[in-house]
Design an enzyme around this catalytic site. Structure first.
Site, PDB file in Angstrom:
ATOM      1  N   ASP A  81       0.849  -1.196   0.000  1.00 58.43           N
ATOM      2  CA  ASP A  81       0.000   0.000   0.000  1.00 58.43           C
ATOM      3  C   ASP A  81       0.891   1.255   0.000  1.00 58.43           C
ATOM      4  OD1 ASP A  81      -2.422   1.388   0.204  1.00 58.43           O
ATOM      5  OD2 ASP A  81      -2.378   1.376   2.401  1.00 58.43           O
TER       6      ASP A  81
ATOM      7  N   HIS B  89      -7.606   9.683   4.285  1.00 64.87           N
ATOM      8  CA  HIS B  89      -7.248   8.569   5.186  1.00 64.87           C
ATOM      9  C   HIS B  89      -7.633   8.938   6.619  1.00 64.87           C
ATOM     10  CE1 HIS B  89      -3.990   7.360   2.119  1.00 64.87           C
ATOM     11  NE2 HIS B  89      -4.883   6.404   2.125  1.00 64.87           N
TER      12      HIS B  89
HETATM   13  P1  13P Z   1      -8.597   4.438   6.042  1.00 63.23           P
HETATM   14  O1  13P Z   1      -7.553   4.263   7.114  1.00 63.23           O
HETATM   15  O2  13P Z   1      -9.205   5.789   6.069  1.00 63.23           O
HETATM   16  O3  13P Z   1      -9.593   3.351   6.054  1.00 63.23           O
HETATM   17  O4  13P Z   1      -7.812   4.371   4.642  1.00 63.23           O
HETATM   18  C1  13P Z   1      -7.188   3.167   4.254  1.00 63.23           C
HETATM   19  C2  13P Z   1      -6.412   3.327   2.985  1.00 63.23           C
HETATM   20  O5  13P Z   1      -6.791   4.046   2.096  1.00 63.23           O
HETATM   21  C3  13P Z   1      -5.185   2.551   2.827  1.00 63.23           C
HETATM   22  O6  13P Z   1      -4.469   2.921   1.701  1.00 63.23           O
END
Ligand code: 13P
Length: 287
Positions: free
Chosen positions: A84, A177
């Site tokens: 990610d 996020h």
């Molecule tokens: P959240 O922590 O807001 O759920 O976002 C997760 C995300 O986009 C990981 O790349």
């Protein structure tokens, strides 16, 4: 066996549902997400940020743990292990370690440099049968020290990056996020619509899944979102359940301090959150 995320996301886009990417932090997280996916017969993507990868000991530890669980827990639904918000170097490390999917987050580079680095990484990933996500337009909020402003992506830039042979595209549409502030204006469906009009069949990715109201999630899926990332919401439910256990003094009763007991309510809370999201995203019984 881990699979690339390409096929599951193409199927999701064509079938008008989304596959959840749930970020993992440790063994409990990984096991809770995999067991829920298996129980619901849903494809799933395990997301690993570079910070979480380091926390768990390194990318080799993560690959070993996930592959071991797939075998020992007899997981048969499609599972992708995905980096990610990867840096350029982090992408190469994950390709080496055995991830089945990577994200190159070049959104902070000028577009020409984002294009050059993405092009190179597409070739490197595809040579190993690994899927690759790219990003245009920073996602708002803070994740693992990476801070974005929540801008909306330029649809023309999205097309330029989509044309490089990537498998799915993250585009900022006002998403953030972490928790959404009270004055958040909501997702920009106008931007999403314009991006889909230019990128066609490309599965689109919605980051910052925590706290987006259900009706907005459903609308985003109708406009081409096929992957939704969730991280903070599992952390919040794990923390709340663990807090309750400790505040009720259960860790002090009998062998309540045993980690298998202490972490059990949090584990169950993650399972419940993942189930709720999979039902909302429409990926149940799509394995
Ligand atoms: P959240 O922590 O807001 O759920 O976002 C997760 C995300 O986009 C990981 O790349």
């Amino acid at each position: 066996m881990l699979v690339s995320a390409t096929e599951m996301l193409q199927k999701a886009k064509a079938g008008h549902y989304a596959v959840g990417q749930f970020n993992i932090n440790n063994l409990e997280w990984t096991k809770a997400i995999l067991l829920t996916a298996q129980e619901l017969n849903s494809p799933v993507i395990l997301g690993v940020s570079e910070g979480a990868g380091k926390y768990m000991g390194g990318f080799d530890v993560v690959v070993g743990m996930v592959n071991g669980m797939l075998k020992d827990l007899k997981i048969t639904v499609p599972v992708a292990l995905h980096l990610d918000h990867g840096t350029y170097d982090g992408c190469y490390k994950c390709l080496e370690a055995g991830f089945s999917s990577i994200m190159f987050d070049g959104s902070h580079y000028p577009i020409a440099e984002n294009v050059a680095k993405t092009t190179e990484l597409v070739a490197a990933a595809h040579a190993k049968g690994v899927s690759i996500e790219a990003e245009v337009g920073a996602i708002g909020g803070e994740e693992d020290g990476v801070i974005g402003m929540g801008e909306c992506a330029d649809p023309q830039e999205c097309k330029a990056i989509a044309d490089l042979g990537i498998d799915f595209l993250a585009a900022g549409i006002g998403n953030i996020h972490g928790k959404y502030p009270a004055n958040w204006k909501g997702l920009s469906f106008e931007t999403l619509d314009a991006i889909q009009a230019l990128t066609g069949d490309m599965p689109l990715v919605l980051h910052g899944g925590t706290g987006i109201p259900a009706d907005m999630i459903k609308k985003a899926i109708t406009l081409g979102v096929a992957k939704i990332n969730v991280n903070t919401e599992c952390q919040l439910s794990f923390a709340a359940a663990t807090r309750k256990y400790v505040e009720e003094g259960k860790d002090l009763q009998g062998k309540g301090y045993d980690p298998r007991k202490l972490l059990a309510p949090g584990f169950e809370a993650i399972k419940a959150t993942v189930k709720e999201k999979m039902e909302l995203f429409g990926s149940v019984d799509k394995a």
